[in-house]
Design an enzyme around this catalytic site. Structure first.
Site, PDB file in Angstrom:
ATOM      1  N   ARG A   1     -10.735   8.179   4.616  1.00 39.29           N
ATOM      2  CA  ARG A   1     -10.846   7.248   3.457  1.00 39.29           C
ATOM      3  C   ARG A   1     -11.436   7.827   2.365  1.00 39.29           C
ATOM      4  NH1 ARG A   1     -13.837   2.243   3.590  1.00 39.29           N
ATOM      5  NH2 ARG A   1     -12.908   1.801   5.766  1.00 39.29           N
TER       6      ARG A   1
ATOM      7  N   MET B   1       1.789   4.094   9.295  1.00 35.79           N
ATOM      8  CA  MET B   1       0.599   4.281   8.295  1.00 35.79           C
ATOM      9  C   MET B   1       0.588   5.847   8.316  1.00 35.79           C
ATOM     10  SD  MET B   1      -2.923   2.786   7.839  1.00 35.79           S
ATOM     11  CE  MET B   1      -4.118   3.722   7.040  1.00 35.79           C
TER      12      MET B   1
ATOM     13  N   TRP C   1     -13.650  -1.031  -0.583  1.00 35.11           N
ATOM     14  CA  TRP C   1     -12.652  -1.367   0.656  1.00 35.11           C
ATOM     15  C   TRP C   1     -13.126  -2.550   1.164  1.00 35.11           C
ATOM     16  CZ3 TRP C   1     -12.759  -2.392   5.736  1.00 35.11           C
ATOM     17  CH2 TRP C   1     -11.635  -2.299   6.303  1.00 35.11           C
TER      18      TRP C   1
ATOM     19  N   GLU D   1     -10.402  -8.202   0.129  1.00 33.42           N
ATOM     20  CA  GLU D   1      -9.345  -8.947  -0.890  1.00 33.42           C
ATOM     21  C   GLU D   1      -8.201  -9.444  -0.406  1.00 33.42           C
ATOM     22  OE1 GLU D   1      -9.339  -5.832  -0.106  1.00 33.42           O
ATOM     23  OE2 GLU D   1      -7.080  -5.380   0.141  1.00 33.42           O
ATOM     24  N   ASP D   2      -7.691  -8.886   0.869  1.00 26.53           N
ATOM     25  CA  ASP D   2      -6.472  -9.584   1.331  1.00 26.53           C
ATOM     26  C   ASP D   2      -6.743 -10.971   2.437  1.00 26.53           C
ATOM     27  OD1 ASP D   2      -8.174  -8.158   3.018  1.00 26.53           O
ATOM     28  OD2 ASP D   2      -6.382  -6.961   4.407  1.00 26.53           O
TER      29      ASP D   2
ATOM     30  N   HIS E   1      -4.955   9.367   7.030  1.00 24.49           N
ATOM     31  CA  HIS E   1      -5.709   9.960   6.127  1.00 24.49           C
ATOM     32  C   HIS E   1      -7.158   9.613   6.023  1.00 24.49           C
ATOM     33  CE1 HIS E   1      -5.855   6.381   3.530  1.00 24.49           C
ATOM     34  NE2 HIS E   1      -4.735   6.019   4.304  1.00 24.49           N
TER      35      HIS E   1
ATOM     36  N   ASP F   1       0.754   3.821   1.518  1.00 22.15           N
ATOM     37  CA  ASP F   1       0.810   4.646   2.601  1.00 22.15           C
ATOM     38  C   ASP F   1       1.421   3.887   3.834  1.00 22.15           C
ATOM     39  OD1 ASP F   1      -1.228   2.745   3.297  1.00 22.15           O
ATOM     40  OD2 ASP F   1      -2.765   4.204   3.684  1.00 22.15           O
TER      41      ASP F   1
ATOM     42  N   ASP G   1       0.784  -1.040  -0.121  1.00 27.22           N
ATOM     43  CA  ASP G   1       0.034  -0.054  -0.048  1.00 27.22           C
ATOM     44  C   ASP G   1       0.906   1.386  -0.085  1.00 27.22           C
ATOM     45  OD1 ASP G   1      -2.137  -1.467   0.044  1.00 27.22           O
ATOM     46  OD2 ASP G   1      -2.892  -1.276   2.172  1.00 27.22           O
TER      47      ASP G   1
HETATM   48  C1  BGC Z   1     -11.278  -6.424   5.955  1.00 24.13           C
HETATM   49  C2  BGC Z   1      -9.849  -6.459   5.439  1.00 24.13           C
HETATM   50  C3  BGC Z   1      -8.844  -5.408   6.140  1.00 24.13           C
HETATM   51  C4  BGC Z   1      -9.034  -5.739   7.853  1.00 24.13           C
HETATM   52  C5  BGC Z   1      -8.287  -4.770   8.708  1.00 24.13           C
HETATM   53  C6  BGC Z   1     -11.426  -6.709   7.461  1.00 24.13           C
HETATM   54  O1  BGC Z   1     -12.529  -6.605   8.119  1.00 24.13           O
HETATM   55  O2  BGC Z   1     -11.712  -7.441   5.429  1.00 24.13           O
HETATM   56  O3  BGC Z   1      -9.513  -6.055   4.128  1.00 24.13           O
HETATM   57  O4  BGC Z   1      -7.692  -5.464   5.849  1.00 24.13           O
HETATM   58  O5  BGC Z   1     -10.439  -5.613   7.937  1.00 24.13           O
HETATM   59  O6  BGC Z   1      -8.832  -3.540   8.363  1.00 24.13           O
END
Ligand code: BGC
Length: 340
Positions: A288, A283, A253, A256-257, A286, A193, A191
């Site tokens: 969103r 980080m 947002w 995906e991770d 900022h 940031d 990322d």
């Molecule tokens: C989200 C992730 C995010 C994590 C931390 C989770 O609820 O699905 O994408 O990285 O929270 O913020």
């Protein structure tokens, strides 16, 4: 006779006690001197950042002189470096960063002059409208990556338009586009940031996918949950191919991770991490981005990774390159990735 036996016993006991005390004192002394040494190294690092904080170019020169010393491989010195001073209230410009990193070539490419690194690393940054963050990222990361003696190039993958942001699809694009330039075998996804604050956190690949941002300040320098894979990670080409890359259908947002974490686990891999000390990162605060609202479908999608991962990923990726630009400190690829 009994008196002399008592005396002998007492004498021996005293000798043992004195000997034990001496061992204890020596061990304590050794540890104390070692901790002084470490504290001194940290203080030096703090001073080099702090004393010149009013002048960005000067700050970079200090960091650059550290690079020169370390371009002669010295494992002991690398270990002793460590905590870095990272702050976001200084004015930073692309020009200053360029001047401070004369060995970085066009497109943000660097290769160590005196050794052949075992991996070629493509650093991929999913991006849109965050120039202010990118300035800090380049300012801090170029010196760190050079000190880590990496062969690397920085690719900024810029999503065109004002539609919903899609981080994971941009990562797929970064992987494919970087491979058109060079035969990279390692990919670091960061990322824009997030800045590591310990340069022992090497931005390279390991035998399992690596979660590099293991201790973010935002989460009190801890993992928010064990499966967390957000922020900065690294994966080899083989590891990426094994999971069919990343999902293309997480718009907005979040989630995906977590999907990527599931893909790794379902493919028989696990996540490796640096220690909480070395994995610390900061980080840039900022608000969103308005075009990156929460994705309400994420929970449902994460629950179905096992069924979707073979159909959705690198093998279903479509996009159009709009523009490719080679800047001094990075390569920027602007892409049209479509809409949800
Ligand atoms: C989200 C992730 C995010 C994590 C931390 C989770 O609820 O699905 O994408 O990285 O929270 O913020």
């Amino acid at each position: 006779c009994s008196d002399s036996t008592d005396f002998y016993f007492l004498h021996s006991t005293c000798k043992v006690v004195v000997l034990l005390c001496l061992v204890h004192i020596s061990v304590t002394l050794v540890f104390y001197v070692r901790s002084l040494d470490l504290r001194f190294a940290f203080a030096q690092n703090q001073q080099s950042g702090g004393s010149s904080s009013s002048n960005v170019s000067q700050r970079n020169q200090v960091q650059d002189s550290r690079i020169t010393v370390k371009s002669q491989p010295d494992v002991k010195k690398l270990e002793k470096l460590g905590p870095l001073r990272v702050e976001f209230n200084l004015p930073v410009t692309f020009e200053d960063t360029k001047k401070a990193n004369p060995k970085v070539g066009p497109g943000g490419h660097y290769q160590p002059p005196d050794c052949v690194p075992e991996q070629k690393v493509a650093v991929i940054i999913p991006f849109r409208n965050r120039d202010e963050h990118l300035k800090y990222w380049l300012y801090y990361l170029h010196p760190i990556l050079q000190r880590q003696q990496l062969y690397y190039t920085i690719f900024v993958i810029n999503q065109e338009g004002t539609g919903k942001f899609n981080r994971a699809k941009l990562l797929n694009v970064g992987y494919v586009e970087a491979l058109k330039d060079d035969n990279y075998d390692c990919f670091v996804f960061s990322d824009v940031d997030l800045i590591p604050i310990d340069d022992r956190n090497t931005y390279k690949c390991f035998s399992n996918p690596r979660h590099l941002s293991a201790a973010m300040d935002k989460f009190g320098f801890k993992l928010p949950y064990n499966q967390f894979f957000g922020g900065v990670s690294s994966m080899s080409k083989q590891q990426i191919l094994k999971i069919n890359g990343f999902p293309n259908n997480y718009w907005g947002w979040g989630g995906e991770d977590d999907d990527i974490f599931n893909r790794l686990v379902f493919s028989g891999m696990y996540v490796s991490r640096p220690s909480a000390e070395i994995g610390k990162c900061r980080m840039i605060r900022h608000t969103r981005d308005k075009l990156n609202e929460d994705n309400p479908q994420r929970f449902d999608r994460i629950a179905h990774t096992r069924d979707t991962m073979r159909k959705d990923g690198l093998n279903s990726l479509t996009y159009k390159v709009v523009k490719k630009e080679t800047f001094d400190l990075f390569t920027e690829i602007t892409v049209d990735i479509g809409k949800p």
